[in-house]
Design an enzyme around this catalytic site. Structure first.
Site, PDB file in Angstrom:
ATOM      1  N   GLU A 402       0.846  -1.206   0.000  1.00  0.00           N
ATOM      2  CA  GLU A 402       0.000   0.000   0.000  1.00  0.00           C
ATOM      3  C   GLU A 402       0.878   1.252   0.000  1.00  0.00           C
ATOM      4  OE1 GLU A 402      -4.389   0.201   1.667  1.00  0.00           O
ATOM      5  OE2 GLU A 402      -3.029   0.871   3.214  1.00  0.00           O
ATOM      6  N   HIS A 431       6.633 -27.323   1.595  1.00  0.00           N
ATOM      7  CA  HIS A 431       5.789 -28.400   1.084  1.00  0.00           C
ATOM      8  C   HIS A 431       4.652 -27.837   0.253  1.00  0.00           C
ATOM      9  CE1 HIS A 431       7.951 -31.328   3.531  1.00  0.00           C
ATOM     10  NE2 HIS A 431       8.070 -30.320   4.369  1.00  0.00           N
ATOM     11  N   LYS A 536     -13.194   1.785  -3.608  1.00  0.00           N
ATOM     12  CA  LYS A 536     -14.296   2.119  -2.699  1.00  0.00           C
ATOM     13  C   LYS A 536     -15.408   2.849  -3.448  1.00  0.00           C
ATOM     14  CE  LYS A 536     -11.608   2.723   1.562  1.00  0.00           C
ATOM     15  NZ  LYS A 536     -11.029   3.713   2.456  1.00  0.00           N
TER      16      LYS A 536
HETATM   17  O1  LIG Z   1      -8.743   2.755   9.761  1.00  0.00           O
HETATM   18  P1  LIG Z   1      -9.693   2.979   8.649  1.00  0.00           P
HETATM   19  O2  LIG Z   1      -9.902   4.426   8.369  1.00  0.00           O
HETATM   20  O3  LIG Z   1     -10.984   2.262   8.887  1.00  0.00           O
HETATM   21  O4  LIG Z   1      -9.056   2.422   7.322  1.00  0.00           O
HETATM   22  C1  LIG Z   1      -8.753   1.062   7.180  1.00  0.00           C
HETATM   23  C2  LIG Z   1      -7.824   0.838   6.034  1.00  0.00           C
HETATM   24  O5  LIG Z   1      -8.401   1.303   4.835  1.00  0.00           O
HETATM   25  C3  LIG Z   1      -7.400   1.934   4.044  1.00  0.00           C
HETATM   26  O6  LIG Z   1      -7.600   3.300   4.114  1.00  0.00           O
HETATM   27  C4  LIG Z   1      -7.485   1.569   2.618  1.00  0.00           C
HETATM   28  O7  LIG Z   1      -7.357   0.203   2.461  1.00  0.00           O
HETATM   29  C5  LIG Z   1      -6.094   1.543   4.705  1.00  0.00           C
HETATM   30  O8  LIG Z   1      -5.072   2.377   4.375  1.00  0.00           O
HETATM   31  C6  LIG Z   1      -6.510   1.552   6.108  1.00  0.00           C
HETATM   32  O9  LIG Z   1      -5.580   0.928   6.927  1.00  0.00           O
END
Ligand SMILES: O=P(O)(O)OC[C@H]1O[C@](O)(CO)[C@@H](O)[C@@H]1O
Length: 606
Positions: A402, A431, A536
């Protein structure tokens, strides 16, 4: 059996001495060698003292042409093969942190002295950037944020006294809350002790706590932990079912930096429903870890949850293990969080070192750059030979991918950077996929994580004369390292004495710094995640479309007789004929779920 033989007891008493030798020898040997080398070769002073060791560099076996413009100009050579030369290289490059009992062996990565010299000024620049970052520079330009996870383990480093006291107060509050829960000062609504933690969070709000729980929780922790880290209803049901009547003595910690992540919100709503159904009052057992004034924070405040702990704007999710995100669940499981912080702080100090070969994060980043041509051309396979470190590779997967997996660099140039991480544990993976690593497509380098202590002292016994179960684990690691190297597969080995809060804190800090340095080398922003936002947004569009499809199907099902519709008709009535494939998938999804839609479904599929 061998365990009761005289050989066994003498062998066991020999073992601590052997580990002492392993601990001390290579470095003292290196110092010795250096003296030798000095007389033969002029000693180049730090930062990088490039030593000439006897090397047998065979003809170019695995040369590759690096595709990055920034990659130093020389060609990669094949790996060194001769055992004496390898031993020399091992001794020459071995990094040791005495206080942490941590070693880093980079001898099985084939970087050359010329490469090291060409990279040196770039590393010095990267270290300078890290210094600025630690002083509070806006290191995440897109989000206009400081990046301050290093302050969490040394609050005095924070750029102002307000932040310092925020960090210290939070640590005090976390420790006190955990002590009070464990001692029974804070009790369940029915007056008993809390026995379970249900942690609800995803990504950086889950992976650190999951890794640390697996690595460090004692066999009988004061509170056991479970995780809801997805919006999978069956997975959530499973966790709640496993708690059974202990839901009444479960502390639910909802962790979300933003306080608005849909998966986490769903987990919370599902858990709240389970509480209602069990006749329990959720707010009395709910704890929030989130940024001040986030949706989650406001909900927790208005509903009067048991406790709230802050998450700071300047701590990213994937580097939040040493904030309340990781420390609260760890402390509640009886894990020594001060030791975790101490380990991280010691490692932070070590990784600020501008004598580059004495900086383990520099060495890691150097190896990554060499092995993957600075463009992620090879994957990083992380193999801890220790069950309790199983989730380390998963934790690193987010931290590294990330952070480094970015389309554009800081100048806006399209670079599609990254470094792929995967792995589980050794020797188990021998394995599974190591066959391919040894003989198949050559698209990786390995990081072995070795733990010197097999078991708590006094528990070892011999399966065969002179051989313990842990000796097998050791042999498997060393054998795999050698076998891979013999086939030109490069590897790094990180060694710790044992898995403790201190060494785990140090490992986390080591990789956090290596990622920061590497990001700076390749000129990318390691602290944002724009790509995740795209997914998202697309998910939200699918959910919006699902609502429209449902409305159309509802209308058709209310007619008498029910109006059968083709998929094209549904798409037309939703006013989005171009989304026909997604509409087909939505209908296939909802017909299997919604009992009220059965009639429509039957007509639809007719
Ligand atoms: O802590 P939050 O804001 O719920 O985000 C959870 C996760 O979602 C992200 O923003 C995107 O995957 C991550 O960087 C983060 O750790």
């Amino acid at each position: 059996m061998a365990s009761s033989s005289g050989l066994c007891s003498s062998f066991q008493s020999l073992k601590p001495k052997l580990s002492f030798l392993i601990e001390k020898d290579p470095i003292s040997y290196r110092n010795h060698t250096k003296l030798f080398a000095k007389s033969a070769t002029p000693h180049i002073p730090p930062p990088f003292s490039v030593q000439s060791v006897a090397r047998e560099v065979p003809a170019d076996i695995s040369s590759s042409s690096p595709s990055s413009n920034n990659f130093p100009t020389m060609q990669k050579k094949g790996l060194e093969k001769g055992p004496r030369a390898l031993w020399g290289r091992y001794v020459d490059w071995l990094y040791q942190h005495k206080e942490l009992g941590l070693y880093l062996d980079v001898s099985r990565i084939g970087f050359t002295d010329q490469f090291v010299m060409e990279m040196e000024p770039r590393f010095l620049d990267s270290l300078k950037s890290m210094e600025e970052l630690e002083k509070g520079a806006i290191a995440n330009p897109d989000e206009r944020r400081m990046v301050g996870h290093y302050w969490l383990r040394n609050s005095k480093l924070a750029p102002n006294s307000f932040l310092t006291s925020q960090i210290e107060n939070t640590l005090l509050a976390v420790s006190k809350f955990a002590d009070d829960v464990i001692s029974g000062k804070i009790r369940t609504p029915s007056g008993g002790h809390y026995t379970q933690i249900l942690s609800v969070g995803i990504g950086g709000s889950a992976l650190g706590p999951e890794f640390v729980a697996e690595a460090l929780a004692p066999d009988n922790p004061p509170l056991k932990i479970r995780f809801i880290d997805n919006t999978d209803p069956a997975g959530i049901d499973h966790q709640i079912a496993q708690l059974g009547p202990e839901l009444a003595s479960t502390l639910v910690i909802v962790i979300s930096k933003s306080g608005g992540t849909p998966e986490t919100r769903n987990g919370l709503l599902e858990v709240q429903k389970a509480f209602r159904e069990a006749g329990l009052e959720f707010s009395k057992q709910g704890v929030a870890v989130t940024q001040e004034n986030s949706l989650l924070d406001n909900t927790a405040r208005i509903e009067g949850w048991l406790a709230r702990f802050p998450m700071f704007d300047w701590v990213g999710g994937r580097t939040s293990e040493m904030s309340a995100v990781g420390l609260l669940p760890a402390a509640l499981q009886g894990i020594d969080i001060k030791e975790m912080l101490a380990g991280a702080s010691l490692m932070d100090e070590a990784t600020r070192n501008t004598a580059l070969r004495n900086n383990p994060a520099v060495l890691l980043a150097l190896c990554w750059y060499w092995a993957s041509d600075g463009v992620g051309s090879k994957d990083m396979v992380v193999l801890p030979y220790k069950d309790s470190l199983l989730l380390f590779s998963r934790y690193l997967q987010q931290l590294v991918m990330e952070s480094l997996g970015k389309e554009f660099d800081l100048n806006g140039k399209k670079v599609n950077q990254g470094l792929t991480v995967y792995g589980n544990k050794g020797s188990t993976d021998q394995h599974a996929y190591i066959q391919q690593l040894r003989e198949g497509v050559h698209n990786f380098f390995v990081t072995f994580i070795e733990v010197l202590r097999d078991r708590p002292p006094g528990h070892d016994w011999e399966l065969e004369p002179g051989v313990t179960c842990g000796d097998y684990l050791f042999g498997m690691l060393q054998g795999t390292r050698s076998a891979l190297y013999a086939n030109n597969r490069e590897s790094i080995t990180v060694t710790v004495q044992e898995v403790t809060p201190r060494s785990v804190g140090a490992l986390i800090a080591l990789y956090e710094r290596a990622v920061g340095l590497y990001a700076s080398l390749i000129n990318i922003n390691a602290y944002h995640q724009p790509g995740v936002e795209a997914g998202k947004k697309a998910a939200a569009e699918v959910l919006a479309l699902q609502k429209r499809v449902l409305a159309v199907l509802n209308e058709a099902s209310c007619k008498e007789p029910v109006e059968p519709l083709t998929i094209e008709q549904v798409a037309d009535r939703c006013h989005c004929p171009e989304d026909i494939e997604m509409i087909y998938k939505i209908i296939a999804h909802i017909v299997t779920l919604a009992s009220c839609m059965h009639k429509v479904a039957a007509d639809f599929w007719r």
